[in-house]
Write a protein that holds these residues in place. Structure first.
Motif, PDB file in Angstrom:
ATOM      1  N   LEU A 197       5.945  21.542  -7.458  1.00 39.01           N
ATOM      2  CA  LEU A 197       7.368  21.827  -7.698  1.00 39.01           C
ATOM      3  C   LEU A 197       8.259  21.333  -6.553  1.00 39.01           C
ATOM      4  N   GLN A 198       7.764  20.346  -5.795  1.00 43.63           N
ATOM      5  CA  GLN A 198       8.575  19.818  -4.674  1.00 43.63           C
ATOM      6  C   GLN A 198       9.308  18.558  -5.135  1.00 43.63           C
ATOM      7  N   PHE A 199      10.261  18.763  -6.037  1.00 39.55           N
ATOM      8  CA  PHE A 199      10.908  17.605  -6.661  1.00 39.55           C
ATOM      9  C   PHE A 199      11.778  16.839  -5.669  1.00 39.55           C
ATOM     10  N   ASP A 200      12.467  17.554  -4.799  1.00 40.78           N
ATOM     11  CA  ASP A 200      13.316  16.864  -3.819  1.00 40.78           C
ATOM     12  C   ASP A 200      12.468  16.006  -2.883  1.00 40.78           C
ATOM     13  N   ARG A 201      11.292  16.528  -2.544  1.00 38.91           N
ATOM     14  CA  ARG A 201      10.412  15.775  -1.649  1.00 38.91           C
ATOM     15  C   ARG A 201       9.822  14.558  -2.361  1.00 38.91           C
ATOM     16  N   ALA A 202       9.538  14.718  -3.652  1.00 40.63           N
ATOM     17  CA  ALA A 202       8.994  13.587  -4.424  1.00 40.63           C
ATOM     18  C   ALA A 202       9.969  12.427  -4.337  1.00 40.63           C
ATOM     19  N   ILE A 203      11.255  12.736  -4.529  1.00 41.20           N
ATOM     20  CA  ILE A 203      12.272  11.701  -4.480  1.00 41.20           C
ATOM     21  C   ILE A 203      12.368  11.112  -3.082  1.00 41.20           C
ATOM     22  N   GLU A 204      12.322  11.984  -2.105  1.00 36.13           N
ATOM     23  CA  GLU A 204      12.456  11.525  -0.725  1.00 36.13           C
ATOM     24  C   GLU A 204      11.276  10.624  -0.344  1.00 36.13           C
ATOM     25  N   ASP A 205      10.080  10.952  -0.834  1.00 33.05           N
ATOM     26  CA  ASP A 205       8.921  10.083  -0.560  1.00 33.05           C
ATOM     27  C   ASP A 205       9.192   8.663  -1.044  1.00 33.05           C
ATOM     28  N   VAL A 206       9.695   8.560  -2.284  1.00 32.95           N
ATOM     29  CA  VAL A 206       9.937   7.224  -2.835  1.00 32.95           C
ATOM     30  C   VAL A 206      11.041   6.540  -2.032  1.00 32.95           C
ATOM     31  N   MET A 207      12.099   7.293  -1.754  1.00 33.94           N
ATOM     32  CA  MET A 207      13.225   6.704  -1.033  1.00 33.94           C
ATOM     33  C   MET A 207      12.821   6.204   0.352  1.00 33.94           C
ATOM     34  N   ASN A 208      11.904   6.937   0.989  1.00 40.31           N
ATOM     35  CA  ASN A 208      11.464   6.485   2.313  1.00 40.31           C
ATOM     36  C   ASN A 208      10.806   5.119   2.222  1.00 40.31           C
ATOM     37  N   VAL A 209      10.031   4.913   1.160  1.00 36.77           N
ATOM     38  CA  VAL A 209       9.367   3.613   1.030  1.00 36.77           C
ATOM     39  C   VAL A 209      10.397   2.539   0.644  1.00 36.77           C
ATOM     40  N   ASP A 221       0.824  -1.209   0.000  1.00 37.42           N
ATOM     41  CA  ASP A 221       0.000   0.000   0.000  1.00 37.42           C
ATOM     42  C   ASP A 221       0.859   1.259   0.000  1.00 37.42           C
ATOM     43  N   ALA A 222       2.002   1.182   0.689  1.00 37.03           N
ATOM     44  CA  ALA A 222       2.895   2.354   0.696  1.00 37.03           C
ATOM     45  C   ALA A 222       3.392   2.620  -0.728  1.00 37.03           C
ATOM     46  N   PHE A 223       3.745   1.585  -1.463  1.00 33.36           N
ATOM     47  CA  PHE A 223       4.198   1.783  -2.842  1.00 33.36           C
ATOM     48  C   PHE A 223       3.067   2.286  -3.735  1.00 33.36           C
ATOM     49  N   LEU A 224       1.889   1.665  -3.587  1.00 30.58           N
ATOM     50  CA  LEU A 224       0.802   2.023  -4.498  1.00 30.58           C
ATOM     51  C   LEU A 224       0.265   3.431  -4.250  1.00 30.58           C
ATOM     52  N   ALA A 225       0.584   3.991  -3.087  1.00 29.67           N
ATOM     53  CA  ALA A 225       0.154   5.379  -2.831  1.00 29.67           C
ATOM     54  C   ALA A 225       1.109   6.370  -3.500  1.00 29.67           C
ATOM     55  N   LEU A 226       2.296   5.898  -3.882  1.00 29.31           N
ATOM     56  CA  LEU A 226       3.319   6.842  -4.360  1.00 29.31           C
ATOM     57  C   LEU A 226       3.007   7.541  -5.690  1.00 29.31           C
ATOM     58  N   PRO A 227       2.422   6.861  -6.682  1.00 26.47           N
ATOM     59  CA  PRO A 227       2.187   7.605  -7.939  1.00 26.47           C
ATOM     60  C   PRO A 227       1.387   8.891  -7.736  1.00 26.47           C
ATOM     61  N   ASP A 228       0.314   8.813  -6.965  1.00 28.06           N
ATOM     62  CA  ASP A 228      -0.491  10.023  -6.750  1.00 28.06           C
ATOM     63  C   ASP A 228       0.274  11.060  -5.943  1.00 28.06           C
ATOM     64  N   GLN A 229       1.011  10.568  -4.959  1.00 30.27           N
ATOM     65  CA  GLN A 229       1.810  11.510  -4.150  1.00 30.27           C
ATOM     66  C   GLN A 229       2.834  12.219  -5.017  1.00 30.27           C
ATOM     67  N   MET A 230       3.418  11.453  -5.934  1.00 29.54           N
ATOM     68  CA  MET A 230       4.463  12.022  -6.777  1.00 29.54           C
ATOM     69  C   MET A 230       3.890  13.063  -7.737  1.00 29.54           C
ATOM     70  N   VAL A 231       2.698  12.761  -8.268  1.00 32.30           N
ATOM     71  CA  VAL A 231       2.040  13.727  -9.155  1.00 32.30           C
ATOM     72  C   VAL A 231       1.813  15.030  -8.383  1.00 32.30           C
ATOM     73  N   ALA A 232       1.332  14.898  -7.151  1.00 29.91           N
ATOM     74  CA  ALA A 232       1.054  16.093  -6.348  1.00 29.91           C
ATOM     75  C   ALA A 232       2.347  16.856  -6.047  1.00 29.91           C
ATOM     76  N   ARG A 233       3.404  16.139  -5.724  1.00 22.60           N
ATOM     77  CA  ARG A 233       4.696  16.783  -5.446  1.00 22.60           C
ATOM     78  C   ARG A 233       5.218  17.496  -6.691  1.00 22.60           C
ATOM     79  N   PHE A 234       5.120  16.859  -7.836  1.00 26.05           N
ATOM     80  CA  PHE A 234       5.600  17.498  -9.070  1.00 26.05           C
ATOM     81  C   PHE A 234       4.758  18.737  -9.363  1.00 26.05           C
ATOM     82  N   ASP A 235       3.443  18.624  -9.168  1.00 25.08           N
ATOM     83  CA  ASP A 235       2.590  19.793  -9.425  1.00 25.08           C
ATOM     84  C   ASP A 235       2.982  20.944  -8.514  1.00 25.08           C
TER      85      ASP A 235
END
Ligand code: MSP
Length: 648
Positions: free
Chosen positions: A415-427, A399-413
Motif C-alpha cells: 500500500l505504498q503507492f506514493d513510494r511506488a511512484i517515487e521509485d519510478v520517478m527517481n529512475v 537495469d534500474a528500469f528493469l528492476a522497477l516492475p517487481d519493486q512496484m508490485v511490492a510497493r502496491f502490495d
C-alpha cells in the motif's frame, strides 16, 4: 425466492491467475461526489488497473448506498420522493465516474432488487441460526454516521466519525448477536496481521474489541423509517442501513454469479471514518452468515482542506470534475496518488497540484520525452536506431528500469503507492542525468561516434517506453499518447513489457506531438486563488528586551510521540536535547499524526514551569504557528543544529 447463496456454488478461480477483487465504499446519495469520494474511487481504479496490467483476474466494484434516515431526510429537504432523489444522485455519481474514466466492473445500488434479495436471504440465514433477537435499546444515535455511538467514543460531545452531535433514542429493534463473535474476531485479527492495514487501524479495532461491543441493532420500525429493506420475517421493520450496505460487497458478486471466483480475495478500500462498521460489524456479520471473512481492509486518511476534513456539512467540498478539467485527468490522478501517504491525512490545495505537475510531470518526465524526441528528430530524422554496443552507463540505466516492475508490485502490495511512484520517478531522473552525462550533442558532432549516439538515443527511447508501461495504471491516457509519440501505436501493454529492453523495432518513426504535460503558470494560479486580505494584526503590549530574555528556547528532536491516553487533542512527545530528554505534552493531535513528528527538530520553551496535563507531566512547550482558520504548523529549523542549542 431463490436462494442466491445456494444458486451459485463456489467455482474455482480462472486458471492460475491471481484473483484481485477491490471495492470502494458505496457512497451515500445525500450529497454530490467530492474529492474525498473521488480519491478512493481513483485509487481503487489505479490499483485494479495495475493488477490487470500484471495479469491478475480482477473485479472492481463501486456503487451507492441509498437507504437510511440520512438519505430519507435529504430527499424530504429537497422536496422530492426518496426514489426520485436517490435515482438522481446515484446517476450523478455514476456519470462522474464515467467522465473520469473509472474502469469499474459493477456499479451496485442498494435499492436494486438483486441486492435486496441477497440482503433478505442473509438476514433469514442469520435469524434461522438464532443470532437475531428482538429487544429494546436506549442510547445515543448519530444520523450522520448512521450508528449508535457510546459515551466513551464521543469527542467534545460529538460523534467521532461525522462530527455531528448524536441524539438520545429508545427503540424496540431486532438485534444481531455481535458480542458473541468478539472473541473470534479478536483472535482472527491477531492471527492475521494484514487483515486490517495499516497497523494503526488494526490497533484501533483491537482496542474496540478489548471491551464488550454489545449486540447490533439491525432494524428500524417501518413507521419511523419507511425507506429500507423489509425484514423477511417481520415487515413492520426495515433493515438497518449498515447491515444492508455492507452486504453490497457480497450481493454484487452473487447477482453476477461470480462469488466463487472473487470471494473472499477482496481488498476493501475505505477512509478512517468507517473503520468500525467495516472492521467490527462486517466480519462478524460474515461469520454469522457462514461466509468466509474478507481478506483485507485497507484504510486511508482524509484529504483535508484548511486542516478540516472535506465534507458537505463544512461546505468546503471541491468537485472532482472541475479539477480534472483544469489540470487534466491523468495529472490529477498522479497528484492524488503521489501526495497522500496511505493511512495518513494529506492537505489538499491547488498550488500543491500545480507544483507537483510542474516538478514531476512537466519537468522530469516531460523533459525526458521532449529532449529525446527532439534529438531523435534532429540527429536521426525521427527514425529509431538499433542499439550499438552497451557501456556501463547504458546497462546501469537499463537495469534500474528493469528492476522497477517487481519493486512496484511490492510497493502496491504494501500500500505504498506514493513510494511506488517515487521509485519510478527517481529512475526517470537518472535518465535525465544520463543524457546530461552522455552529452549526445557532442557525440553528434563526431562521425566516429555515430554508433554510440544510436545507443544513447535508443536507451532513452526504451527508458520512456518502460516509464509509459509503469505509469499505465496511474495515467492511462498520457501513457498511451507517450507510446504513440514513440511510434508504438495504441495497442495495450502488460507489466511484462516493462521487463524487456530492446522492444521498439529499429526503423520505427517516432515524432513529438502535443506536450503531454504543459507547465502550469504558478503566478497566474496564485492570482486566481487570490491571497486573502486578512484582518489587521492584533498586537500584544510591548515588552522590554529583559522580559524576552527570561524565556529559554532550546532546539530538540522529537524521538517518540504517542496519543495522550486520556485527552483527544493531546500528544505526548519525548524530546531529546542531547544531554537531556524531556516529556512535552502538546495540543497538536488534531493537526499531526504521531509518526509525522518523530524525527522533527523543534523549538521548545525550556524554562516553563512543569505542569500536569490530564495526568501526564509536561516539561516544556513546543512552538507552532497558528492561522486565522486554526491551522497549525510546528516551528522547525532551516539548517542542521545540534540538539540543545539555544534559540535567541
Ligand atoms: N455509505 C457509507 C459507506 C458504506 S460502505 C458499505 C459512507 N458513505 S460516504 O458517502 O460518507 O463515503 C465515505 C467515504 O468517502 C470514505 O470512507 C472515503 O472513502 C471517502 N471520503 C469522504 N471524504 C473523504 C475525505 N475528506 N478524504 C478521503 N476520503 C474521503 O460512509
Amino acid at each position: 425466492m431463490t436462494d442466491a447463496l445456494a444458486d451459485h456454488p463456489p467455482t474455482e478461480p480462472q486458471g492460475t491467475r491471481d484473483v484481485y477483487y477491490a471495492t470502494t465504499p458505496i457512497f451515500y446519495v445525500n450529497a454530490a461526489p467530492h474529492i474525498g469520494h473521488a480519491y478512493t474511487t481513483i485509487l481503487v481504479d489505479i490499483v485494479t488497473r495495475f493488477h490487470r496490467l500484471k495479469g491478475d483476474d480482477t473485479f472492481f466494484l463501486t456503487g451507492t448506498d441509498e437507504h437510511g434516515e440520512k438519505v430519507a431526510k435529504a430527499a424530504t429537504a429537497a422536496g422530492v420522493s426518496s426514489q426520485d432523489y436517490v435515482d438522481e444522485i446515484s446517476g450523478e455519481f455514476r456519470r462522474t465516474w464515467d467522465a473520469m474514466g473509472i474502469s469499474y466492473d459493477e456499479f451496485i445500488r442498494t435499492t436494486e432488487a438483486r441486492h435486496q434479495q441477497v440482503v433478505q436471504e442473509v438476514l433469514q440465514r442469520v435469524y434461522d441460526a438464532g443470532d437475531i433477537f428482538y429487544g429494546e435499546y436506549s442510547g445515543l444515535y448519530c444520523v450522520g454516521a448512521e450508528r449508535f455511538v457510546t459515551e466513551k467514543e464521543l469527542q467534545d460531545g460529538r460523534c467521532p466519525d461525522s462530527e455531528d452531535p448524536p441524539e438520545y433514542r429508545t427503540e424496540a429493534n431486532y438485534f444481531f448477536r455481535m458480542e458473541k463473535y468478539r472473541p473470534w474476531l479478536r483472535e482472527h485479527i491477531l492471527r492475521h496481521p494484514d487483515f486490517i492495514r495499516p497497523e494503526r487501524y488494526r490497533n484501533e479495532v483491537l482496542a474496540m474489541l478489548r471491551e464488550p461491543i454489545g449486540d447490533l441493532s439491525i432494524s428500524r420500525p417501518r413507521s419511523r423509517v419507511p425507506w429500507g429493506i423489509p425484514l423477511p420475517w417481520d415487515d413492520e421493520h426495515v433493515t438497518y442501513v449498515w447491515f444492508d450496505a455492507l452486504l453490497n460487497y457480497w450481493s454484487a458478486l452473487v447477482s453476477r454469479g461470480v462469488e466463487g471466483r472473487y470471494w473472499p480475495a477482496v481488498n476493501h478500500f475505505i477512509a478512517k471514518d468507517i473503520v468500525k462498521p467495516h472492521g467490527v460489524f462486517w466480519p462478524t456479520m460474515l461469520k454469522a452468515a457462514g461466509l468466509p471473512v474478507y481478506q483485507h481492509l485497507n484504510v486511508h486518511g482524509y484529504w483535508l482542506m484548511d486542516a478540516r476534513k472535506m465534507s458537505k456539512s463544512l461546505g468546503n467540498v471541491v468537485r472532482p470534475l472541475d479539477l480534472q478539467e483544469k489540470y487534466g485527468r491523468d495529472a490529477f490522478r498522479y497528484f492524488l496518488l503521489r501526495d497522500m501517504s496511505f493511512g495518513l491525512d494529506a492537505n489538499f490545495t491547488e498550488p500543491a497540484i500545480a507544483e507537483r505537475i510542474n516538478a514531476d510531470l512537466a519537468n522530469d518526465l516531460g523533459n525526458l520525452l521532449n529532449r529525446t524526441l527532439g534529438m531523435l528528430g534532429k540527429y536521426r530524422d525521427g527514425i529509431v536506431p538499433a542499439f550499438g554496443p552497451l557501456e556501463a552507463a547504458d546497462e546501469e540505466l537499463r537495469d534500474a528500469f528493469l528492476a522497477l516492475p517487481d519493486q512496484m508490485v511490492a510497493r502496491f502490495d504494501a500500500l505504498q503507492f506514493d513510494r511506488a511512484i517515487e521509485d519510478v520517478m527517481n529512475v526517470v531522473r537518472s535518465a535525465n542525468k544520463y543524457i546530461a552525462d552522455q552529452a549526445p550533442w557532442l557525440l553528434a558532432k563526431d562521425p566516429d561516434r555515430s554508433a554510440r549516439l544510436d545507443t544513447v538515443l535508443r536507451t532513452c527511447l526504451e527508458a520512456l517506453r518502460c516509464a509509459s508501461v509503469l505509469f499505465e495504471s496511474v495515467m492511462p491516457d498520457k501513457c498511451r499518447d507517450l507510446r504513440v509519440q514513440l511510434g508504438l501505436g495504441e495497442g495495450s501493454v502488460t507489466l511484462d513489457d516493462a521487463r524487456r529492453w530492446d522492444v521498439i523495432p529499429a526503423g520505427t518513426r517516432a515524432s513529438a506531438g502535443e506536450p503531454l504535460f504543459p507547465r502550469i503558470d504558478l503566478e497566474a494560479l496564485a492570482r486566481e486563488i487570490e491571497a486573502p486580505q486578512g484582518e489587521p494584526l492584533e498586537h500584544k503590549p510591548e515588552i522590554a528586551l529583559g522580559d524576552f530574555a527570561k524565556v529559554e528556547f532550546r532546539v530538540g528532536t522529537v524521538t517518540h510521540a504517542e496519543p495522550h491516553p486520556k485527552a483527544d487533542k493531546l500528544l505526548v512527545l519525548t524530546v531529546s536535547f542531547g544531554a537531556e530528554t524531556r516529556t512535552v505534552v502538546s495540543g497538536i493531535r488534531e493537526h499531526y499524526e504521531s509518526d509525522e513528528l518523530v524525527g522533527k527538530r523543534v523549538v521548545v520553551v525550556a524554562n516553563l514551569k512543569p505542569v500536569k496535563l490530564r495526568g501526564v507531566l509536561s516539561q516544556g512547550m513546543i512552538l507552532a504557528a497558528e492561522d486565522a482558520q486554526g491551522r497549525l504548523a510546528v516551528v522547525t529549523l532551516d539548517r542542521e543544529m545540534p540538539d540543545g542549542s539555544e534559540v535567541r
